[in-house]
Scaffold this motif. Structure first.
Motif, PDB file in Angstrom:
ATOM      1  N   LYS A   1      15.133  11.364 -12.744  1.00 55.09           N
ATOM      2  CA  LYS A   1      14.165  12.213 -13.443  1.00 55.09           C
ATOM      3  C   LYS A   1      13.041  11.361 -14.042  1.00 55.09           C
ATOM      4  O   LYS A   1      11.875  11.753 -14.052  1.00 55.09           O
ATOM      5  CB  LYS A   1      14.869  13.031 -14.527  1.00 55.09           C
ATOM      6  N   ASP A   2      13.393  10.178 -14.540  1.00 56.30           N
ATOM      7  CA  ASP A   2      12.372   9.287 -15.105  1.00 56.30           C
ATOM      8  C   ASP A   2      11.342   8.895 -14.052  1.00 56.30           C
ATOM      9  O   ASP A   2      10.132   8.878 -14.323  1.00 56.30           O
ATOM     10  CB  ASP A   2      13.028   8.028 -15.680  1.00 56.30           C
ATOM     11  N   ASP A   3      11.798   8.577 -12.841  1.00 60.48           N
ATOM     12  CA  ASP A   3      10.867   8.179 -11.791  1.00 60.48           C
ATOM     13  C   ASP A   3       9.978   9.347 -11.368  1.00 60.48           C
ATOM     14  O   ASP A   3       8.768   9.183 -11.151  1.00 60.48           O
ATOM     15  CB  ASP A   3      11.621   7.637 -10.583  1.00 60.48           C
ATOM     16  N   LEU A   4      10.553  10.531 -11.229  1.00 60.78           N
ATOM     17  CA  LEU A   4       9.769  11.707 -10.852  1.00 60.78           C
ATOM     18  C   LEU A   4       8.739  12.043 -11.929  1.00 60.78           C
ATOM     19  O   LEU A   4       7.574  12.339 -11.623  1.00 60.78           O
ATOM     20  CB  LEU A   4      10.696  12.899 -10.616  1.00 60.78           C
ATOM     21  N   LEU A   5       9.152  11.993 -13.177  1.00 60.37           N
ATOM     22  CA  LEU A   5       8.237  12.310 -14.271  1.00 60.37           C
ATOM     23  C   LEU A   5       7.171  11.231 -14.425  1.00 60.37           C
ATOM     24  O   LEU A   5       6.024  11.536 -14.784  1.00 60.37           O
ATOM     25  CB  LEU A   5       9.009  12.480 -15.574  1.00 60.37           C
ATOM     26  N   ALA A   6       7.524   9.974 -14.156  1.00 57.82           N
ATOM     27  CA  ALA A   6       6.528   8.903 -14.235  1.00 57.82           C
ATOM     28  C   ALA A   6       5.414   9.129 -13.217  1.00 57.82           C
ATOM     29  O   ALA A   6       4.227   8.928 -13.519  1.00 57.82           O
ATOM     30  CB  ALA A   6       7.188   7.549 -14.012  1.00 57.82           C
ATOM     31  N   THR A   7       5.795   9.549 -12.020  1.00 58.96           N
ATOM     32  CA  THR A   7       4.788   9.807 -10.990  1.00 58.96           C
ATOM     33  C   THR A   7       3.900  10.985 -11.374  1.00 58.96           C
ATOM     34  O   THR A   7       2.665  10.889 -11.323  1.00 58.96           O
ATOM     35  CB  THR A   7       5.472  10.081  -9.640  1.00 58.96           C
TER      36      THR A   7
ATOM     37  N   ALA B   1       5.480  20.637  -9.995  1.00 57.64           N
ATOM     38  CA  ALA B   1       6.105  21.391  -8.912  1.00 57.64           C
ATOM     39  C   ALA B   1       5.543  20.975  -7.555  1.00 57.64           C
ATOM     40  O   ALA B   1       6.288  20.802  -6.584  1.00 57.64           O
ATOM     41  CB  ALA B   1       5.895  22.889  -9.131  1.00 57.64           C
ATOM     42  N   TRP B   2       4.220  20.795  -7.489  1.00 58.28           N
ATOM     43  CA  TRP B   2       3.574  20.429  -6.222  1.00 58.28           C
ATOM     44  C   TRP B   2       4.046  19.057  -5.758  1.00 58.28           C
ATOM     45  O   TRP B   2       4.264  18.824  -4.571  1.00 58.28           O
ATOM     46  CB  TRP B   2       2.053  20.438  -6.402  1.00 58.28           C
ATOM     47  N   ILE B   3       4.218  18.118  -6.692  1.00 56.77           N
ATOM     48  CA  ILE B   3       4.629  16.760  -6.353  1.00 56.77           C
ATOM     49  C   ILE B   3       6.130  16.679  -6.062  1.00 56.77           C
ATOM     50  O   ILE B   3       6.556  16.135  -5.042  1.00 56.77           O
ATOM     51  CB  ILE B   3       4.243  15.789  -7.486  1.00 56.77           C
ATOM     52  N   VAL B   4       6.952  17.224  -6.962  1.00 60.79           N
ATOM     53  CA  VAL B   4       8.401  17.070  -6.828  1.00 60.79           C
ATOM     54  C   VAL B   4       8.913  17.784  -5.583  1.00 60.79           C
ATOM     55  O   VAL B   4       9.867  17.340  -4.939  1.00 60.79           O
ATOM     56  CB  VAL B   4       9.121  17.556  -8.099  1.00 60.79           C
ATOM     57  N   GLU B   5       8.273  18.894  -5.220  1.00 56.56           N
ATOM     58  CA  GLU B   5       8.679  19.589  -3.992  1.00 56.56           C
ATOM     59  C   GLU B   5       8.602  18.666  -2.788  1.00 56.56           C
ATOM     60  O   GLU B   5       9.446  18.722  -1.885  1.00 56.56           O
ATOM     61  CB  GLU B   5       7.786  20.821  -3.770  1.00 56.56           C
ATOM     62  N   LYS B   6       7.588  17.787  -2.761  1.00 56.36           N
ATOM     63  CA  LYS B   6       7.436  16.871  -1.633  1.00 56.36           C
ATOM     64  C   LYS B   6       8.568  15.849  -1.617  1.00 56.36           C
ATOM     65  O   LYS B   6       9.114  15.523  -0.555  1.00 56.36           O
ATOM     66  CB  LYS B   6       6.079  16.170  -1.703  1.00 56.36           C
ATOM     67  N   TYR B   7       8.932  15.322  -2.792  1.00 55.78           N
ATOM     68  CA  TYR B   7      10.045  14.369  -2.850  1.00 55.78           C
ATOM     69  C   TYR B   7      11.346  15.040  -2.392  1.00 55.78           C
ATOM     70  O   TYR B   7      12.177  14.405  -1.734  1.00 55.78           O
ATOM     71  CB  TYR B   7      10.193  13.831  -4.266  1.00 55.78           C
ATOM     72  N   ARG B   8      11.497  16.297  -2.736  1.00 58.03           N
ATOM     73  CA  ARG B   8      12.707  17.022  -2.336  1.00 58.03           C
ATOM     74  C   ARG B   8      12.714  17.288  -0.839  1.00 58.03           C
ATOM     75  O   ARG B   8      13.726  17.093  -0.154  1.00 58.03           O
ATOM     76  CB  ARG B   8      12.802  18.345  -3.102  1.00 58.03           C
ATOM     77  N   SER B   9      11.585  17.725  -0.290  1.00 58.83           N
ATOM     78  CA  SER B   9      11.532  18.122   1.117  1.00 58.83           C
ATOM     79  C   SER B   9      11.486  16.938   2.068  1.00 58.83           C
ATOM     80  O   SER B   9      11.925  17.043   3.214  1.00 58.83           O
ATOM     81  CB  SER B   9      10.303  19.013   1.367  1.00 58.83           C
ATOM     82  N   TRP B  10      10.944  15.823   1.622  1.00 59.27           N
ATOM     83  CA  TRP B  10      10.697  14.701   2.530  1.00 59.27           C
ATOM     84  C   TRP B  10      11.741  13.591   2.425  1.00 59.27           C
ATOM     85  O   TRP B  10      11.594  12.554   3.082  1.00 59.27           O
ATOM     86  CB  TRP B  10       9.316  14.112   2.257  1.00 59.27           C
TER      87      TRP B  10
ATOM     88  N   LEU C   1       0.836  -1.203   0.000  1.00 58.73           N
ATOM     89  CA  LEU C   1       0.000   0.000   0.000  1.00 58.73           C
ATOM     90  C   LEU C   1       0.869   1.251   0.000  1.00 58.73           C
ATOM     91  O   LEU C   1       1.675   1.459   0.904  1.00 58.73           O
ATOM     92  CB  LEU C   1      -0.910  -0.006   1.235  1.00 58.73           C
ATOM     93  N   HIS C   2       0.674   2.089  -1.002  1.00 60.17           N
ATOM     94  CA  HIS C   2       1.466   3.308  -1.157  1.00 60.17           C
ATOM     95  C   HIS C   2       0.794   4.493  -0.461  1.00 60.17           C
ATOM     96  O   HIS C   2      -0.230   4.350   0.212  1.00 60.17           O
ATOM     97  CB  HIS C   2       1.687   3.610  -2.650  1.00 60.17           C
ATOM     98  N   GLY C   3       1.382   5.668  -0.612  1.00 60.55           N
ATOM     99  CA  GLY C   3       0.831   6.876  -0.006  1.00 60.55           C
ATOM    100  C   GLY C   3       0.730   8.006  -1.010  1.00 60.55           C
ATOM    101  O   GLY C   3       0.633   7.781  -2.214  1.00 60.55           O
ATOM    102  N   TRP C   4       0.762   9.244  -0.526  1.00 65.61           N
ATOM    103  CA  TRP C   4       0.680  10.447  -1.363  1.00 65.61           C
ATOM    104  C   TRP C   4       1.968  11.244  -1.189  1.00 65.61           C
ATOM    105  O   TRP C   4       2.445  11.378  -0.061  1.00 65.61           O
ATOM    106  CB  TRP C   4      -0.516  11.306  -0.943  1.00 65.61           C
ATOM    107  N   PRO C   5       2.539  11.812  -2.269  1.00 61.59           N
ATOM    108  CA  PRO C   5       2.032  11.821  -3.645  1.00 61.59           C
ATOM    109  C   PRO C   5       2.554  10.682  -4.498  1.00 61.59           C
ATOM    110  O   PRO C   5       2.782  10.838  -5.691  1.00 61.59           O
ATOM    111  CB  PRO C   5       2.547  13.164  -4.152  1.00 61.59           C
TER     112      PRO C   5
END
Length: 266
Positions: A201-207, A179-188, A21-25
């Motif tokens: 970049k491929d994984d971030l863009l896929a999401t 921007a809304w999604i990638v910021e979370k990956y960067r901050s968390w 089970l995954h989460g957000w984002p």
């Protein structure tokens, strides 16, 4: 409503059904690198699994949802029904973020079916005696958590109160959505400000693309809105998970509850 899931069975005779089970984002895509290793472990001595990896309702191909009230308890009931329809009378759960909360609710709701629960995020309420008996390490961890919540939870406030308004903006702009999604990956994450140090970049863009092409960024955020109105609130139901529970807590993770607190819930 639609419910999308990946189902990959193992050829091992003793394979254990495992619900991921995954989460957000995040999306179910985040599991694609580990499914084969779970189904066909490298060593014969390692446990093999029949993997079921669903998209949460309202996320990716399990959405957009069109009915209200998709909180973590309703999602837990949906996944309990899914596992039954697939023929799994008992199963283990691995959950992270929302998935950890859904997995906990599922373990509470189906205590005879869940053989084990593994969490990447442990959310527990402080006991009645609060900070009594904490050591310095535990106290500092709670202080760091409070500081993190002050810096990072603005997104939670808006998604818990005005997800539809924000959704119009993100639904209308792929740049804004990314921007809304990638910021979370960067901050968390433990990327030290360089998000591509930890995620390609491929994984971030896929999401980001998955949310864009499935039109589900708004319905994914509605989970925050529905959860904020769930009663009794998560952890306030005075119930204990009796399934064997383990957790993986890493230094950069946002929550590090004292073990004593966790043992009262799990």
């Amino acid at each position: 409503e639609d419910l999308h899931f990946i189902h990959q069975r193992s050829e091992a005779a003793d394979a254990v059904p495992l619900l991921l089970l995954h989460g957000w984002p995040s999306t179910v895509y985040e599991f694609h690198k580990i499914i084969d290793g779970l189904v066909r472990p490298a060593r014969d001595s390692d446990q093999a699994f029949h993997v079921v990896a669903p998209s949460l309702p309202g996320y990716a191909w399990s959405g957009p949802t069109r009915s209200a009230g998709w909180d973590v308890r309703r999602m837990a009931r949906a996944f309990a029904a899914l596992m039954a329809r697939l023929g799994y009378d008992s199963f283990g759960i691995q959950g992270t973020d929302w998935g950890a909360m859904i997995g906990t609710e599922l373990a509470l709701g189906e205590p005879r079916r869940v053989v084990g629960l593994h969490l990447n995020m442990v959310l527990v309420r402080p006991p009645a005696d609060g900070m009594t008996g904490l050591n310095d390490r535990e106290r500092h961890a709670l202080e760091d958590e409070a500081s993190w919540l002050e810096r990072e939870m603005a997104y939670d406030v808006i998604q818990s109160s005005r997800p539809q308004t924000l959704g119009y903006a993100l639904h209308d702009s792929p740049v804004g959505l990314a921007a809304w999604i990638v910021e979370k990956y960067r901050s968390w994450s433990d990327c030290s400000g360089d998000v591509e140090k930890r995620f390609s970049k491929d994984d971030l863009l896929a999401t980001a693309t998955t949310y864009w092409v499935t039109d589900t960024i708004t319905s994914s955020m509605r989970l925050y809105f529905d959860y904020a109105r769930m009663k009794p609130r998560f952890g306030c139901d005075d119930r204990r998970v009796e399934a064997p529970t383990a957790c993986a807590l890493f230094p950069a993770d946002m929550y590090h509850p004292p073990r004593r607190w966790a043992e009262q819930r799990f």
